[in-house]
Design a protein around this motif. Structure first.
Motif, short mmCIF file in Angstrom:
data_model
loop_
_atom_site.label_atom_id
_atom_site.label_comp_id
_atom_site.label_asym_id
_atom_site.label_seq_id
_atom_site.Cartn_x
_atom_site.Cartn_y
_atom_site.Cartn_z
N THR A 73 -2.98 -3.73 -9.03
CA THR A 73 -3.26 -2.33 -9.37
C THR A 73 -4.71 -2.11 -9.77
O THR A 73 -5.10 -0.98 -10.01
CB THR A 73 -2.35 -1.88 -10.52
N SER B 103 1.03 6.74 -6.85
CA SER B 103 -0.16 7.55 -7.13
C SER B 103 0.10 9.03 -6.88
O SER B 103 -0.43 9.89 -7.59
CB SER B 103 -1.32 7.07 -6.26
N ILE C 88 2.16 1.75 -3.62
CA ILE C 88 1.11 2.24 -4.53
C ILE C 88 0.77 3.69 -4.22
O ILE C 88 0.55 4.51 -5.13
CB ILE C 88 -0.12 1.33 -4.43
N SER C 89 0.72 4.04 -2.94
CA SER C 89 0.41 5.43 -2.56
C SER C 89 1.48 6.38 -3.08
O SER C 89 1.16 7.48 -3.57
CB SER C 89 0.30 5.55 -1.04
N GLN D 166 -6.80 0.82 -8.27
CA GLN D 166 -5.88 1.77 -7.66
C GLN D 166 -5.72 3.01 -8.55
O GLN D 166 -5.89 2.94 -9.78
CB GLN D 166 -4.51 1.13 -7.44
N ASP D 167 -5.38 4.13 -7.95
CA ASP D 167 -5.26 5.40 -8.67
C ASP D 167 -3.87 5.53 -9.29
O ASP D 167 -3.08 6.43 -8.93
CB ASP D 167 -5.55 6.56 -7.71
N GLN E 85 0.81 -1.20 0.00
CA GLN E 85 0.00 0.00 0.00
C GLN E 85 0.85 1.26 0.00
O GLN E 85 0.53 2.25 -0.66
CB GLN E 85 -0.96 0.01 1.20
#
Length: 283
Positions: A234, A221, A217-218, A237-238, A214
């Motif tokens: 993904t 993003s 990915i954050s 996910q943004d 996480q």
């Protein structure tokens, strides 16, 4: 240590106020309960029951002992109940990469635990290479890892397509050197990422190293850098997958494999293996 049988007789005498009633409660003769009280008083070195009173009652020392006696008897009953209950007496240890510890797999594990109360599941998440090493050292009964190719003793394997990902807004992929978002040292995607960029002649630096999926990915993003990630993690996910002109110069990334290893295929491990494989096939 005070014998719980002696304490049980003492408590029964105090609570009933009579030797006869206490004997009836415990299913023994009056002479036996009197003998057990006498043995307890010998250990205490003092009388614990005032036999002259009607009904009989504890002496001052007996009153001090009463609360402790009840707690000891309660602990004794709990210990006996624990020994009669086999729940959690057999353990199965499982190692998983973090991104494979999905809600679907968690529900499968919970269902297995509910059907097999005797078994305790010990599930650990971590980096694939560390999990594989620990499996070879005997720490896990079942392990799922991500690797370049499965070993001969692999029970089953599935392809794990990878792709380059960036923030929704274009820009970071044009950097020179490229800013990268990675997992810690030892993470498979990290080394694959470096090899791909070096083979393509691209310069790069690590802008963010996250210890969890996480956090990586954050960071992607938010625009901190590019990252190489499994397509499966993904979804929703943004982040934006780079392809075509956006991904020019990053190189085509061959898929990894998700491999499952298990020490045996007999129940109950075999049942768990089948459940995990079913979940992996539906990813």
């Amino acid at each position: 240590m005070l014998d719980p049988r002696l304490l049980r007789s003492f408590v029964a005498i105090v609570e009933t106020g009579h030797f006869t009633r206490a004997a009836e409660r415990l299913g023994m003769t009056q002479s036996t309960i009197s003998q057990q009280l006498g043995r307890l008083e010998e250990l205490a070195g003092h009388p614990l029951i005032d036999r002259a009173a009607r009904p009989v009652r504890p002496t001052a020392l007996g009153e001090r002992l009463l609360g402790h006696a009840r707690r000891i008897l309660q602990l004794d009953a709990e210990a006996r109940s624990l020994l009669r209950d086999p729940a959690g007496t057999a353990a199965i240890s499982i190692g998983l990469p973090e991104d494979l510890a999905t809600p679907a797999l968690a529900r499968g594990l919970a269902g297995f635990a509910a059907r097999n109360s005797r078994i305790r599941l010990d599930v650990v998440t971590g980096l694939s290479r560390d999990l594989a090493t620990r499996y070879r050292q005997g720490e896990f009964d079942i392990v799922v890892v991500k690797e370049d190719r499965p070993a001969p003793d692999c029970r089953a394997s599935f392809p794990e397509p990878l792709g380059w990902f960036a923030a929704p807004e274009p820009g970071v992929e044009a950097g020179d050197p490229l800013a990268l978002v990675t997992f810690p040292v030892g993470g498979l995607y990290r080394e694959t990422m470096f090899r791909q960029l070096e083979a393509a002649g691209r310069r790069w630096y690590v802008a963010f190293s996250g210890s969890s999926l996480q956090s990586v990915i954050s960071a992607v993003s938010a625009g901190m850098g590019l990252s190489l990630l499994p397509l499966s993690v993904t979804r929703g996910q943004d982040v934006r997958r780079l392809s075509g002109r956006d991904g020019e110069g990053l190189g085509e990334v061959p898929p990894m494999v998700v491999s499952l290893y298990a020490r045996e295929d007999q129940a109950p491990i075999g049942e768990l293996v089948e459940m995990v494989l079913a979940v992996l096939e539906r990813r």
